[in-house]
Enzyme design. Structure first.
Site, short mmCIF file in Angstrom:
data_model
loop_
_atom_site.label_atom_id
_atom_site.label_comp_id
_atom_site.label_asym_id
_atom_site.label_seq_id
_atom_site.Cartn_x
_atom_site.Cartn_y
_atom_site.Cartn_z
N GLY A 25 -0.30 7.81 -9.38
CA GLY A 25 0.58 6.84 -9.19
C GLY A 25 1.10 6.08 -10.54
CB ALA A 26 2.08 7.40 -13.59
CG ASN A 27 5.49 6.55 -8.72
OD1 ASN A 27 4.35 6.47 -8.41
ND2 ASN A 27 6.45 6.12 -7.70
CB SER A 28 5.91 1.90 -8.97
OG SER A 28 4.70 2.01 -8.01
N GLY A 29 4.41 -0.09 -10.72
CA GLY A 29 3.35 -0.85 -10.94
C GLY A 29 2.18 -0.71 -12.27
N GLY A 70 0.23 1.74 -12.70
CA GLY A 70 0.31 3.03 -12.99
C GLY A 70 1.34 3.34 -14.02
CB SER A 77 -9.00 -4.27 -4.95
OG SER A 77 -8.88 -5.54 -4.28
CE1 TYR A 125 -6.02 -1.39 -1.02
CE2 TYR A 125 -6.94 -3.76 -1.07
CZ TYR A 125 -6.28 -2.48 -1.83
OH TYR A 125 -6.12 -2.60 -3.13
#
Length: 323
Positions: free
Chosen positions: A48-52, A54, A179, A204
């Site tokens: 998930g390194a494309n946003s946020g 990450g 979380s 979640y």
């Protein structure tokens, strides 16, 4: 028009009041500073390194001269993110490699791991960061409830299939992003896949508790191997994770403004995973959970040996690892 303004004021005021109650004393996170060559020669996988978070942690690792493998579902988004972090990293930077990984497909996870095991001589750090939050009821390619499938089962299989390479690369590290909302969940072993009923908030929380139980059991399994695993809770961060949360239209601008005041930036949220990936302070530390770069005390249900082993065994069967 006046009615709309009144409604917006009331809703916005409620949002601000709630934010102040939830985050009364939020302070700007201290940004970590490491020597420029801290991660030189090290290979790090970030899901998930494309946003946020990450993307932020990938960018910081790149500045520290790491070889960063961005494991992402959306190739174009990953390309855009890679271009962005390269531009920000400056002239002395590491290397970026983009690989396709869809955690909602165990077949995709297996293909990704086959490529990594064939092409990479070592993995120094694996950061299990990608996640999905409170989505409508959907299923993964294999038929698992989406939040359990992506947040837990996909990373569970990913980690297992890379364990041999991580062991041969020791000392190496695994970092699991959980979380604080784990507190509101439990592992529903009678309906783990939410076939009988679905509550998106509960599911979640269940998946984030599963992350912690996975970390707990994996730490036991890895004793003596030179591979450590630790979890973290990043806090409330301004990311796309909450894209499925419905906010009244009139309240959206006020909610956005409130998030600027009360939420962490992605860079602030990336500090603890960066700490667990880089810091010599946690060399050899395993089976713990951290928040704001400090060890965090967990509720008993997150360190329950029996529940952790039971979930481990069930998860192995679900992803096709068990005999």
């Amino acid at each position: 028009m006046s009615t709309a303004v009144l409604v917006a004021a009331v809703v916005g005021g409620g949002v601000l009041f709630l934010m102040r109650r939830l985050f009364p004393n939020r302070k700007t996170a201290k940004l970590l500073r490491y020597p420029a060559n801290t991660m030189l020669g090290k290979t790090v996988i970030v899901t998930g390194a494309n946003s946020g978070i990450g993307k932020a942690v990938a960018g910081e690792l790149l500045k520290l001269r790491a070889r960063v493998i961005m494991a992402c579902r959306d190739r174009q988004s990953a390309e855009d993110a890679a271009q962005d972090i390269r531009r920000q990293a400056g002239p002395e930077q590491g290397e970026v490699v983009i690989k396709h990984l869809d955690l909602a497909s165990l077949a995709s996870v297996r293909r990704f791991c086959e490529e990594i095991n064939e092409e990479e001589s070592k993995i120094d750090v694996l950061i299990n960061n990608a996640g999905i939050y409170q989505c409508p009821y959907t299923k993964t390619e294999e038929g698992f409830e989406m939040q359990l499938g992506v947040n837990h089962l996909g990373h569970f299989l990913l980690t297992h299939l890379l364990l041999d390479l991580l062991k041969s690369s020791a000392p190496s590290r695994i970092v699991v992003v959980s979380s604080k909302l784990y507190k509101y969940g439990n592992i529903n072993f009678d309906d783990l896949n939410s076939e009988n009923s679905y509550n998106k908030a509960f599911c979640y929380s269940q998946s984030k508790l599963a992350n912690l139980l996975f970390t707990h059991e994996l730490a036991h399994q890895l004793e003596g191997t030179g591979v450590t695993v630790n979890a973290l809770t990043p806090g409330i961060v301004r990311t796309k994770l909450g894209r499925h949360v419905q906010i009244p239209f009139l309240a959206k601008p006020l909610f956005y403004l409130a998030s600027l005041v009360f939420f962490k930036s992605p860079l602030e949220g990336a500090q603890t995973p960066l700490y667990l990936a880089c810091s010599p302070e946690v060399e050899g530390v395993s089976g713990k959970c951290f928040a704001n770069c400090e060890e965090e005390e967990l509720m008993a249900k997150a360190t329950d040996n029996e529940a952790a082993k039971k979930l481990w065994d069930i998860s192995r069967r679900m992803v096709g690892l068990a005999d």
